[in-house]
Motif scaffolding. Structure first.
Motif, PDB file in Angstrom:
ATOM      1  N   LEU A  40       0.820  -1.223   0.000  1.00  0.00           N
ATOM      2  CA  LEU A  40       0.000   0.000   0.000  1.00  0.00           C
ATOM      3  C   LEU A  40       0.854   1.274   0.000  1.00  0.00           C
ATOM      4  O   LEU A  40       0.606   2.167  -0.819  1.00  0.00           O
ATOM      5  CB  LEU A  40      -0.996  -0.012   1.155  1.00  0.00           C
ATOM      6  N   PRO A  41       1.882   1.400   0.842  1.00  0.00           N
ATOM      7  CA  PRO A  41       2.724   2.603   0.753  1.00  0.00           C
ATOM      8  C   PRO A  41       3.406   2.746  -0.615  1.00  0.00           C
ATOM      9  O   PRO A  41       3.534   3.866  -1.125  1.00  0.00           O
ATOM     10  CB  PRO A  41       3.766   2.402   1.856  1.00  0.00           C
ATOM     11  N   LEU A  42       3.791   1.633  -1.235  1.00  0.00           N
ATOM     12  CA  LEU A  42       4.412   1.685  -2.561  1.00  0.00           C
ATOM     13  C   LEU A  42       3.430   2.215  -3.595  1.00  0.00           C
ATOM     14  O   LEU A  42       3.796   2.993  -4.481  1.00  0.00           O
ATOM     15  CB  LEU A  42       4.925   0.307  -2.985  1.00  0.00           C
ATOM     16  N   LEU A  43       2.173   1.782  -3.478  1.00  0.00           N
ATOM     17  CA  LEU A  43       1.141   2.264  -4.390  1.00  0.00           C
ATOM     18  C   LEU A  43       1.034   3.790  -4.316  1.00  0.00           C
ATOM     19  O   LEU A  43       0.988   4.465  -5.344  1.00  0.00           O
ATOM     20  CB  LEU A  43      -0.199   1.618  -4.042  1.00  0.00           C
ATOM     21  N   TYR A  44       1.043   4.344  -3.083  1.00  0.00           N
ATOM     22  CA  TYR A  44       0.944   5.795  -2.942  1.00  0.00           C
ATOM     23  C   TYR A  44       2.228   6.486  -3.401  1.00  0.00           C
ATOM     24  O   TYR A  44       2.166   7.575  -3.975  1.00  0.00           O
ATOM     25  CB  TYR A  44       0.550   6.184  -1.519  1.00  0.00           C
ATOM     26  N   GLY A  45       3.372   5.856  -3.170  1.00  0.00           N
ATOM     27  CA  GLY A  45       4.623   6.403  -3.695  1.00  0.00           C
ATOM     28  C   GLY A  45       4.564   6.522  -5.205  1.00  0.00           C
ATOM     29  O   GLY A  45       4.956   7.540  -5.786  1.00  0.00           O
TER      30      GLY A  45
ATOM     31  N   ASN B 202      -1.817   7.758  11.247  1.00  0.00           N
ATOM     32  CA  ASN B 202      -0.989   6.561  11.285  1.00  0.00           C
ATOM     33  C   ASN B 202       0.200   6.746  10.336  1.00  0.00           C
ATOM     34  O   ASN B 202       0.389   7.822   9.757  1.00  0.00           O
ATOM     35  CB  ASN B 202      -1.824   5.320  10.936  1.00  0.00           C
ATOM     36  N   ASP B 203       0.999   5.710  10.155  1.00  0.00           N
ATOM     37  CA  ASP B 203       2.192   5.814   9.307  1.00  0.00           C
ATOM     38  C   ASP B 203       1.834   6.131   7.860  1.00  0.00           C
ATOM     39  O   ASP B 203       2.528   6.913   7.203  1.00  0.00           O
ATOM     40  CB  ASP B 203       3.017   4.526   9.365  1.00  0.00           C
ATOM     41  N   LEU B 204       0.767   5.536   7.344  1.00  0.00           N
ATOM     42  CA  LEU B 204       0.363   5.805   5.969  1.00  0.00           C
ATOM     43  C   LEU B 204      -0.054   7.262   5.804  1.00  0.00           C
ATOM     44  O   LEU B 204       0.331   7.922   4.834  1.00  0.00           O
ATOM     45  CB  LEU B 204      -0.780   4.873   5.555  1.00  0.00           C
ATOM     46  N   PHE B 205      -0.817   7.775   6.751  1.00  0.00           N
ATOM     47  CA  PHE B 205      -1.238   9.176   6.725  1.00  0.00           C
ATOM     48  C   PHE B 205      -0.008  10.098   6.713  1.00  0.00           C
ATOM     49  O   PHE B 205       0.067  11.035   5.914  1.00  0.00           O
ATOM     50  CB  PHE B 205      -2.111   9.460   7.945  1.00  0.00           C
TER      51      PHE B 205
END
Length: 158
Positions: A16-21, A62-65
């Motif tokens: 998920l973080p890679l997707l936002y990156g 959270n970390d994603l935010f």
């Protein structure tokens, strides 16, 4: 049209973080559906959109935010991410590196979706860079070391 949230589609939550990156690094304007910045899940179901539009009592930090906040600031501060030309540099089944270039700024964006570290060998056209996400210096001698489930926004030395 309603669509299933990305956090519900991915089979590996660490992607998920890679997707936002990738969303913030690729050409185009990033768009995030309300709640997705916290990793909210929800699947499209016939006749009901309640799963896709839950009520949140308060923001969830959270970390994603925090990551999405940082990526938003990086786009604001680096016109290369908004206007830069795109060129694919390196591609395997689980790694992807592309270049953005605009008005003298050059950035490489590197993604490793694998559960193992990877060393990418390619012509970086520079010896050093700074990862704008972590603030760490990166040395290309011997290839680009990529941690598992990670991405880098590499501001290239001139």
């Amino acid at each position: 049209h309603d669509v299933t949230r990305a956090a519900s589609i991915l089979t590996e939550p660490k992607h998920l973080p890679l997707l936002y990156g990738m969303l913030f690094g690729m050409p185009g304007i990033p768009s995030i559906y309300y709640g997705s910045e916290w990793g909210a899940t929800g699947e499209k179901a016939p006749g009901s959109d309640a799963a896709l539009r839950p009520a949140f009592d308060e923001p969830i930090e959270n970390d994603l935010f925090s990551l999405i906040q940082k990526l938003t600031l990086l786009r604001k501060k680096n016109p290369v991410l908004c206007h830069g030309e795109y060129r694919q540099v390196y591609l395997t089944n689980e790694q992807f590196i592309f270049e953005r270039r605009y008005e003298g700024q050059r950035m490489l964006l590197a993604f490793n979706a694998a559960a193992e570290a990877h060393v990418a060998h390619f012509n970086a056209e520079a010896g050093m860079a700074v990862d704008l996400v972590s603030g760490q210096k990166v040395d290309f001698g011997g290839g680009l070391d990529m941690e598992p489930h990670s991405f880098l926004f590499l501001d290239m030395e001139k």
